[in-house]
Design a protein around this motif. Structure first.
Motif, mmCIF file in Angstrom:
data_model
loop_
_atom_site.group_PDB
_atom_site.id
_atom_site.type_symbol
_atom_site.label_atom_id
_atom_site.label_comp_id
_atom_site.label_asym_id
_atom_site.label_seq_id
_atom_site.Cartn_x
_atom_site.Cartn_y
_atom_site.Cartn_z
ATOM 1 N N LYS A 195 71.114 -95.801 -0.846
ATOM 2 C CA LYS A 195 70.236 -96.731 -0.130
ATOM 3 C C LYS A 195 70.373 -98.159 -0.631
ATOM 4 C CE LYS A 195 66.922 -93.157 0.943
ATOM 5 N NZ LYS A 195 65.567 -92.643 0.759
ATOM 6 N N LYS A 196 71.004 -98.340 -1.769
ATOM 7 C CA LYS A 196 71.128 -99.666 -2.378
ATOM 8 C C LYS A 196 72.510 -100.285 -2.200
ATOM 9 C CE LYS A 196 67.876 -98.271 -5.910
ATOM 10 N NZ LYS A 196 67.719 -97.862 -7.291
ATOM 11 N N ILE A 197 73.506 -99.471 -1.937
ATOM 12 C CA ILE A 197 74.883 -99.950 -1.867
ATOM 13 C C ILE A 197 75.394 -99.813 -0.440
ATOM 14 C CG2 ILE A 197 77.232 -99.606 -2.689
ATOM 15 C CD1 ILE A 197 76.126 -98.429 -5.218
ATOM 16 N N ASP A 198 75.988 -100.897 0.081
ATOM 17 C CA ASP A 198 76.657 -100.817 1.370
ATOM 18 C C ASP A 198 77.982 -100.085 1.181
ATOM 19 O OD1 ASP A 198 74.637 -102.284 2.571
ATOM 20 O OD2 ASP A 198 75.655 -104.205 2.242
ATOM 21 N N ASN A 199 78.392 -99.359 2.182
ATOM 22 C CA ASN A 199 79.652 -98.605 2.146
ATOM 23 C C ASN A 199 79.716 -97.640 0.971
ATOM 24 O OD1 ASN A 199 80.566 -100.001 4.445
ATOM 25 N ND2 ASN A 199 81.390 -101.647 3.182
ATOM 26 N N TRP A 200 78.614 -96.950 0.698
ATOM 27 C CA TRP A 200 78.578 -96.007 -0.411
ATOM 28 C C TRP A 200 79.439 -94.784 -0.140
ATOM 29 C CZ3 TRP A 200 76.783 -91.057 0.359
ATOM 30 C CH2 TRP A 200 76.106 -90.832 1.557
ATOM 31 N N GLY A 201 79.808 -94.573 1.081
ATOM 32 C CA GLY A 201 80.661 -93.442 1.438
ATOM 33 C C GLY A 201 82.038 -93.511 0.801
ATOM 34 N N TRP A 202 82.541 -94.732 0.603
ATOM 35 C CA TRP A 202 83.841 -94.883 -0.055
ATOM 36 C C TRP A 202 83.770 -94.451 -1.516
ATOM 37 C CZ3 TRP A 202 87.973 -95.086 2.658
ATOM 38 C CH2 TRP A 202 87.955 -95.665 3.925
ATOM 39 N N THR A 203 82.662 -94.756 -2.159
ATOM 40 C CA THR A 203 82.483 -94.313 -3.538
ATOM 41 C C THR A 203 82.373 -92.792 -3.586
ATOM 42 O OG1 THR A 203 81.292 -96.364 -3.999
ATOM 43 C CG2 THR A 203 81.087 -94.621 -5.613
ATOM 44 N N LEU A 204 81.666 -92.222 -2.620
ATOM 45 C CA LEU A 204 81.553 -90.765 -2.538
ATOM 46 C C LEU A 204 82.921 -90.131 -2.277
ATOM 47 C CD1 LEU A 204 79.651 -88.286 -2.425
ATOM 48 C CD2 LEU A 204 79.517 -88.667 0.036
ATOM 49 N N ALA A 205 83.685 -90.722 -1.379
ATOM 50 C CA ALA A 205 85.023 -90.200 -1.070
ATOM 51 C C ALA A 205 85.933 -90.276 -2.297
ATOM 52 C CB ALA A 205 85.635 -90.969 0.092
ATOM 53 N N SER A 206 85.828 -91.360 -3.045
ATOM 54 C CA SER A 206 86.627 -91.496 -4.258
ATOM 55 C C SER A 206 86.234 -90.440 -5.294
ATOM 56 C CB SER A 206 86.441 -92.901 -4.839
ATOM 57 O OG SER A 206 87.078 -93.025 -6.066
ATOM 58 N N GLY A 207 84.948 -90.168 -5.397
ATOM 59 C CA GLY A 207 84.485 -89.134 -6.312
ATOM 60 C C GLY A 207 84.961 -87.753 -5.908
ATOM 61 N N ILE A 208 84.925 -87.468 -4.622
ATOM 62 C CA ILE A 208 85.400 -86.173 -4.127
ATOM 63 C C ILE A 208 86.898 -86.043 -4.366
ATOM 64 C CG2 ILE A 208 85.756 -84.804 -2.031
ATOM 65 C CD1 ILE A 208 83.041 -85.905 -1.046
ATOM 66 N N LEU A 209 87.638 -87.115 -4.151
ATOM 67 C CA LEU A 209 89.080 -87.102 -4.410
ATOM 68 C C LEU A 209 89.359 -86.839 -5.889
ATOM 69 C CD1 LEU A 209 91.929 -87.515 -3.249
ATOM 70 C CD2 LEU A 209 91.697 -89.924 -3.877
ATOM 71 N N GLY A 210 88.608 -87.488 -6.776
ATOM 72 C CA GLY A 210 88.772 -87.247 -8.209
ATOM 73 C C GLY A 210 88.449 -85.812 -8.581
ATOM 74 N N LEU A 211 87.436 -85.246 -7.950
ATOM 75 C CA LEU A 211 87.071 -83.854 -8.192
ATOM 76 C C LEU A 211 88.176 -82.914 -7.732
ATOM 77 C CD1 LEU A 211 84.471 -82.495 -9.309
ATOM 78 C CD2 LEU A 211 83.815 -82.126 -6.950
ATOM 79 N N VAL A 212 88.748 -83.193 -6.583
ATOM 80 C CA VAL A 212 89.831 -82.357 -6.054
ATOM 81 C C VAL A 212 91.064 -82.462 -6.951
ATOM 82 C CG1 VAL A 212 91.460 -82.105 -4.133
ATOM 83 C CG2 VAL A 212 89.020 -82.377 -3.681
ATOM 84 N N VAL A 213 91.430 -83.664 -7.368
ATOM 85 C CA VAL A 213 92.586 -83.847 -8.233
ATOM 86 C C VAL A 213 92.364 -83.151 -9.584
ATOM 87 C CG1 VAL A 213 93.908 -85.579 -9.529
ATOM 88 C CG2 VAL A 213 93.397 -85.946 -7.125
#
Length: 89
Positions: free
Chosen positions: A68-86
């Motif tokens: 709710k505080k960050i614009d485009n927080w989905g990119w940070t979430l996507a980066s985290g998911i990518l790191g988890l997958v790797v």
């Protein structure tokens, strides 16, 4: 001014053995790496995998807690998911 400099140097000299121990540890790890390259490679791969997993988990937590505080927080979430997958691969 000189008095505080001498105190700092004296305090640093009190713990002279710590860099020596760290240096000996690094030399030992280097020798071990040359003797057993496969085990060293697997250990390094395990450490990288754990670091990717931890980074991905914390990035997902950060993205979800600040959505709710960050614009485009989905990119940070996507980066985290990518790191988890790797990290799992």
């Amino acid at each position: 001014m000189e008095n505080s400099l001498f105190k700092k140097v004296k305090k640093a000299i009190d713990y002279w053995y710590i860099p020596l121990l760290v240096g000996l540890l690094f030399v030992g790890i280097g020798i071990w790496s040359f003797i057993t390259p496969l085990a060293a490679y697997l250990t390094l791969a395990f450490i990288f995998s754990i670091s990717f997993l931890g980074s991905g988990i914390f990035e997902i937590i950060f993205a979800l807690s600040n959505r709710k505080k960050i614009d485009n927080w989905g990119w940070t979430l996507a980066s985290g998911i990518l790191g988890l997958v790797v990290g799992n691969y």
